[in-house]
Design an enzyme around this catalytic site. Structure first.
Site, mmCIF file in Angstrom:
data_model
loop_
_atom_site.group_PDB
_atom_site.id
_atom_site.type_symbol
_atom_site.label_atom_id
_atom_site.label_comp_id
_atom_site.label_asym_id
_atom_site.label_seq_id
_atom_site.Cartn_x
_atom_site.Cartn_y
_atom_site.Cartn_z
ATOM 1 N N HIS A 178 20.883 3.255 32.872
ATOM 2 C CA HIS A 178 21.714 4.941 32.979
ATOM 3 C C HIS A 178 22.637 4.681 32.051
ATOM 4 O O HIS A 178 23.661 4.080 31.999
ATOM 5 C CB HIS A 178 21.728 5.521 33.963
ATOM 6 C CG HIS A 178 22.073 6.377 34.148
ATOM 7 N ND1 HIS A 178 22.039 7.660 34.258
ATOM 8 C CD2 HIS A 178 23.443 6.445 34.710
ATOM 9 C CE1 HIS A 178 22.895 8.919 34.322
ATOM 10 N NE2 HIS A 178 23.730 7.933 33.754
ATOM 11 N N GLY B 298 1.513 -0.969 0.251
ATOM 12 C CA GLY B 298 -0.012 0.247 0.177
ATOM 13 C C GLY B 298 0.999 0.932 -0.096
ATOM 14 O O GLY B 298 2.231 1.114 -0.328
ATOM 15 N N ALA C 60 0.910 19.499 1.212
ATOM 16 C CA ALA C 60 0.645 18.147 1.773
ATOM 17 C C ALA C 60 -0.122 18.548 2.975
ATOM 18 O O ALA C 60 0.421 19.104 3.898
ATOM 19 C CB ALA C 60 2.424 18.280 2.824
ATOM 20 N N GLY D 296 1.440 22.874 7.205
ATOM 21 C CA GLY D 296 2.771 22.232 8.513
ATOM 22 C C GLY D 296 2.506 21.468 9.369
ATOM 23 O O GLY D 296 2.648 20.877 9.952
HETATM 24 P P1 FAD Z 1 -2.990 2.355 2.417
HETATM 25 O O1 FAD Z 1 -1.932 1.751 2.721
HETATM 26 O O2 FAD Z 1 -3.464 3.456 1.629
HETATM 27 O O3 FAD Z 1 -3.279 1.181 0.935
HETATM 28 C C1 FAD Z 1 -4.769 0.968 0.113
HETATM 29 C C2 FAD Z 1 -4.639 -0.285 -0.994
HETATM 30 O O4 FAD Z 1 -4.898 -0.990 -1.496
HETATM 31 C C3 FAD Z 1 -3.273 0.691 -2.099
HETATM 32 O O5 FAD Z 1 -1.909 -0.654 -2.583
HETATM 33 C C4 FAD Z 1 -3.881 1.142 -3.249
HETATM 34 O O6 FAD Z 1 -3.417 0.945 -4.189
HETATM 35 C C5 FAD Z 1 -5.469 0.170 -2.696
HETATM 36 N N1 FAD Z 1 -6.367 -0.002 -3.337
HETATM 37 C C6 FAD Z 1 -6.989 1.189 -3.247
HETATM 38 N N2 FAD Z 1 -8.473 0.505 -3.551
HETATM 39 C C7 FAD Z 1 -8.431 -0.666 -4.470
HETATM 40 C C8 FAD Z 1 -9.191 -0.770 -5.310
HETATM 41 N N3 FAD Z 1 -10.737 -1.214 -5.724
HETATM 42 N N4 FAD Z 1 -8.984 -2.284 -5.469
HETATM 43 C C9 FAD Z 1 -7.602 -2.808 -5.426
HETATM 44 N N5 FAD Z 1 -6.718 -2.336 -4.913
HETATM 45 C C10 FAD Z 1 -7.239 -1.081 -4.274
HETATM 46 N N6 FAD Z 1 1.277 6.104 8.710
HETATM 47 C C11 FAD Z 1 2.519 6.262 10.047
HETATM 48 O O7 FAD Z 1 1.879 5.682 10.729
HETATM 49 N N7 FAD Z 1 3.835 6.822 10.214
HETATM 50 C C12 FAD Z 1 4.284 7.014 9.219
HETATM 51 O O8 FAD Z 1 5.701 6.720 9.618
HETATM 52 C C13 FAD Z 1 3.673 6.768 8.286
HETATM 53 N N8 FAD Z 1 4.343 8.329 7.030
HETATM 54 C C14 FAD Z 1 3.723 8.062 6.089
HETATM 55 C C15 FAD Z 1 4.349 8.685 5.623
HETATM 56 C C16 FAD Z 1 3.782 9.878 3.815
HETATM 57 C C17 FAD Z 1 4.596 10.603 3.356
HETATM 58 C C18 FAD Z 1 2.228 9.539 3.895
HETATM 59 C C19 FAD Z 1 1.957 9.047 2.578
HETATM 60 C C20 FAD Z 1 1.814 8.514 5.077
HETATM 61 C C21 FAD Z 1 2.591 8.355 5.903
HETATM 62 N N9 FAD Z 1 1.496 7.495 6.989
HETATM 63 C C22 FAD Z 1 2.412 7.278 7.796
HETATM 64 C C23 FAD Z 1 -0.071 7.196 6.526
HETATM 65 C C24 FAD Z 1 0.457 5.596 5.963
HETATM 66 O O9 FAD Z 1 0.639 4.973 5.290
HETATM 67 C C25 FAD Z 1 -1.323 5.366 6.227
HETATM 68 O O10 FAD Z 1 -2.101 5.476 7.167
HETATM 69 C C26 FAD Z 1 -1.301 3.756 6.158
HETATM 70 O O11 FAD Z 1 -0.458 3.338 4.669
HETATM 71 C C27 FAD Z 1 -2.594 3.512 5.909
HETATM 72 O O12 FAD Z 1 -3.110 2.175 5.363
HETATM 73 P P2 FAD Z 1 -4.479 1.132 4.801
HETATM 74 O O13 FAD Z 1 -3.615 -0.093 4.466
HETATM 75 O O14 FAD Z 1 -6.055 1.773 5.292
HETATM 76 O O15 FAD Z 1 -4.226 1.933 3.145
#
Ligand code: FAD
Length: 463
Positions: free
Chosen positions: A441, A43, A266, A179
């Protein structure tokens, strides 16, 4: 030729929520199909989020640490930046993890279907040329960056977090619009690599969800690193051949438009719930694209669950993972609920800002009577020896029971340190439990024990 699959559980989306749900369901003996639009699993988090950003932040940290060493008697030359190699390092990190997930899926006999899945009925969905009939579904479709209407869409000089992670070049002047955590993390990377970075934030503090004292330390430490414009917004962007001219409005707005080479937008993320034809399965999606669930992660349709970013804030990978586990366990018949006492938040900036449980701001809003104990890192041997004394460790206690309700840390490694406070909150520890725990420590973690000791020493109404 079309394929037909019958499965007990289909998981839509293979981010942290989706793959965790799929793996837990398979481990519990269920037959699982995992549908993912990307060519790799993991993801947003693994491909274009948590992991690549941390690989680049590691590079930034080494550059900054090397520079800071000059004041301790070790001077390195100016860094030679090879963007191709940095990119290759980041891609290698991502590849290692996404390939690992592919291996784990295979090991667990989770069937992976590559394609964008859409519901066609309450028990069917289609992904590419594959039709899947399922008994249970878990929607884990995640979120996407929000775009702003008044900012040119197809100009390569305007990027979102995914574009920033591609690291195409190091712009001379960069504007980070927003920010929050993601903007500041990416700003940290580009600043270390040589960009002059400005940050514009509509609210009156960076990272508005965090307590102001935490952010104050971060802002002071970075006063020469970033040009920070608080209580200010961007109202227009004019794309010219020599740069993007940005008009600002608000308390700290420059009088005339300012030229930037690149703008990183962002300003938040929006859920992907509205893109799945969920209505054909009878699943309600709200006007913003979020899917409502109960404490067992069930949508309004009994056999369809939803987890992760698509169900709401906080949009964090570790929240999605735990929800994924619960959804899979409920499907397998366990009477489990998603009801954590706390979900940690970490900004992997320099210094890091990390908090968990109730914040002081929240306590005030909700009328919860709390007391705090703050240990300044200026008194920590380890912080002094590391020449990073700007931070502090703050514990937040229930005024009556002296149980810990939350905590916050600003300083190097704050994110790593936060785990102890999470455990304490989750286990209902009180100040004495923490103070009586012997901390090694000299460690930065010691500051958690010392803050609790300070608080304990000040208690006069011990229960
Ligand atoms: P996602 O990771 O968004 O995955 C969803 C997946 O579903 C995607 O691969 C997409 O292609 C797929 N998908 C969507 N719709 C369909 C469909 N209809 N059919 C098939 N596939 C589909 N979180 C943290 O906890 N720590 C961090 O340090 C952090 N850093 C981040 C840095 C950045 C730059 C970004 C953008 C986000 C960050 N996050 C972080 C947030 C984190 O990435 C998300 O909260 C997390 O990935 C959410 O997980 P999820 O499983 O809900 O969905």
């Amino acid at each position: 030729m079309s394929n037909e699959i019958k499965t007990q559980v289909v998981v839509l989306g293979a981010g942290p929520g989706g793959y965790s749900a799929a793996f837990r369901a398979a481990d519990l003996g269920l037959e699982v199909t995992l549908v993912e639009a990307r060519s790799t699993l993991g993801g947003v988090c693994l491909n274009v989020g948590c992991i690549p950003s941390k690989a680049l932040l590691h590079v930034a940290k080494v550059i900054d640490d090397a520079r800071d060493m000059a004041s301790h008697g070790v001077t390195f030359g100016a860094p030679q930046i090879d963007l191709d190699k940095i990119r290759a390092w980041k891609d290698k990190v991502v590849g290692q993890l996404t390939n690992g997930l592919a291996g784990m899926s295979k090991m667990r006999k989770v069937k992976v279907v590559t394609g964008y899945g859409k519901f066609t009925g309450p028990n069917t969905l289609v992904a590419g040329d594959t039709t899947i009939t399922f008994e249970h579904a878990i929607i884990a479709a995640g979120s996407e960056p929000v775009a702003l209407p008044f900012i040119p869409k197809d100009d390569p000089r305007v990027i979102d977090s995914t574009g920033a992670l591609e690291l195409k070049d190091i712009p001379g002047e960069m504007l980070v619009l927003g920010g929050g955590i993601i903007g500041l993390e990416m700003g940290t990377v580009y600043r270390a690599l040589g960009s002059k970075v400005s940050v514009v934030e509509f609210a009156d503090q960076l990272v508005p969800a965090a307590d102001a004292d935490l952010v104050k330390v971060y802002t002071k430490y970075n006063k020469d690193n970033f040009n920070i414009m608080l209580s200010t917004k961007v109202t227009a962007v004019e794309a010219k051949a020599d740069g993007l001219y940005v008009t600002f409005e608000g308390k700290n707005a420059p009088a005339a438009p300012v030229r930037f080479d690149k703008i990183l937008v962002a300003v938040g993320r929006r859920p992907n719930g509205a893109l799945l034809d969920a209505v054909k399965a009878g699943v309600n999606v709200d006007e913003r694209g979020f899917i409502n669930v109960d404490k067992q992660l069930r949508t309004n349709v009994g056999h369809i669950y939803a987890i992760g970013d698509v169900i709401g804030q906080p949009m964090l990978a570790h929240k999605a993972v735990h929800e994924g586990h619960v959804a899979a366990e409920v499907i397998s018949g366990m009477k489990h609920f998603f009801d954590p006492r706390c979900i940690p938040s970490v900004a992997y900036t320099d210094p890091e800002m990390a908090w968990v449980g109730i914040t002081e701001k929240e306590a005030k809003e909700k009328g919860v009577a709390v007391e705090t104990a703050t240990f300044p890192w200026a008194a920590s041997g380890r912080a002094i020896a590391s020449a990073r004394t700007e931070g502090f460790t703050k514990l937040i206690f229930d005024k009556e029971t002296h149980r810990i309700l939350g905590g916050a840390i600003v300083g190097i490694n704050a994110g790593e340190m936060l785990g102890e406070i999470c455990l304490a909150v989750e286990m209902g520890a009180d100040a004495e439990d923490i103070a009586l725990t012997i901390h090694a420590h000299p460690t930065l973690n010691e500051s958690i024990g010392l803050a609790a000791e300070m608080y304990e020493g000040s208690i006069t109404d011990l229960p």
